[in-house]
Design an enzyme around this catalytic site. Structure first.
Site, mmCIF file in Angstrom:
data_model
loop_
_atom_site.group_PDB
_atom_site.id
_atom_site.type_symbol
_atom_site.label_atom_id
_atom_site.label_comp_id
_atom_site.label_asym_id
_atom_site.label_seq_id
_atom_site.Cartn_x
_atom_site.Cartn_y
_atom_site.Cartn_z
ATOM 1 N N ILE A 152 28.092 40.872 36.737
ATOM 2 C CA ILE A 152 28.023 39.854 37.785
ATOM 3 C C ILE A 152 29.387 39.178 37.942
ATOM 4 O O ILE A 152 29.849 38.926 39.064
ATOM 5 C CB ILE A 152 26.936 38.813 37.479
ATOM 6 N N TYR A 153 30.037 38.894 36.832
ATOM 7 C CA TYR A 153 31.378 38.313 36.886
ATOM 8 C C TYR A 153 32.332 39.270 37.597
ATOM 9 O O TYR A 153 33.115 38.863 38.464
ATOM 10 C CB TYR A 153 31.873 38.020 35.469
#
Length: 242
Positions: A152-153
């Site tokens: 997600i990062y």
């Protein structure tokens, strides 16, 4: 070197700690007036006291659209101009996707992506009207290569990269430069959320860099001749392996 930014006014989001704090210190050392933008009032007070003359605290929650809309007017009221905007604030979510919290994903994406878009959108009209300016976004090596332990990062930083590349092309004709500094792992509060085994291994292997090294790279970007734009500057610890 000490006078390269004399007469310039800068604003740095997430400026009360980590990379933002060291960028503020470096820009101040180069002669700029620096607005340290953060939502942490106690952290702001401590940072500005530590930074000394030329540093100004600006308490803004950059995830709040109303507060972001009031950011530039406050800067202009105090300083009359804004030459440098460093969209630095961000957060981190790592680990396996299946074990993650979607609410945490949303909070991080709002800060890492939406707040960057809003902040840059807020300052660009002023820079365009003046015919000059610099926008720096703190990205990550995770915006250049998907890191398996932080999907997600990595996605958030890929979004930032696309934004930087497209926006740079739109505003280049106004002599407004837009670039991204993309470090590998940095010793900041964000790494406390790393999986413990990854952090332990990185420290042991010398696979982390210090915030001041990122700050020096940002200063390099800002001090190139106006006909030179540093679109992306990737900084990796020598022993970082991806």
């Amino acid at each position: 070197m000490a006078n390269e930014l004399t007469g310039k006014v800068a604003a740095i989001t997430g400026g009360a700690s980590g990379i933002g704090l060291e960028c503020a210190r470096t820009m101040l050392g180069a002669g700029a007036t620096v607005f340290v933008v953060d939502r942490d009032e106690d952290g702001l007070a401590k940072a500005v006291a530590d930074l000394g003359t030329g540093a100004r605290a600006l308490r803004i929650d950059i995830t709040d659209p109303t507060e972001v809309a009031g950011m530039l007017p406050q800067i202009l009221k105090e300083a009359g101009q804004l030459d440098i905007f460093h969209a630095n604030a961000g957060s981190y979510v790592g680990g396996d996707l299946v074990d993650g919290d979607p609410a945490a994903f949303d909070r991080m994406l709002n800060l890492n992506v939406n707040a960057v878009f809003r902040g840059v959108h807020a300052v660009l009209p002023h820079m365009i009207s003046r015919g000059t300016g610099d926008v720096i976004v703190t990205s990550s090596v995770a915006g250049h290569q998907a890191i398996p332990w932080e999907p997600i990062y990595s996605a958030s930083k890929h979004a930032v990269q696309a934004f930087v590349h497209a926006t740079r092309r739109q505003v280049a004709k106004h002599d407004v430069r837009v670039g991204a500094v993309a470090p590998g792992p940095v010793v900041t509060p964000l790494v406390k959320d790393w999986p413990p085994e990854n952090l332990k291994r990185a420290i042991a292997n010398g696979a982390l860099i210090e915030p001041v090294e990122v700050a020096e790279a940002v200063l390099f970007m800002l001090t190139r001749p106006r006909n030179v734009a540093i679109r992306d500057l990737v900084i990796l610890p020598r022993n970082f392996d991806i």
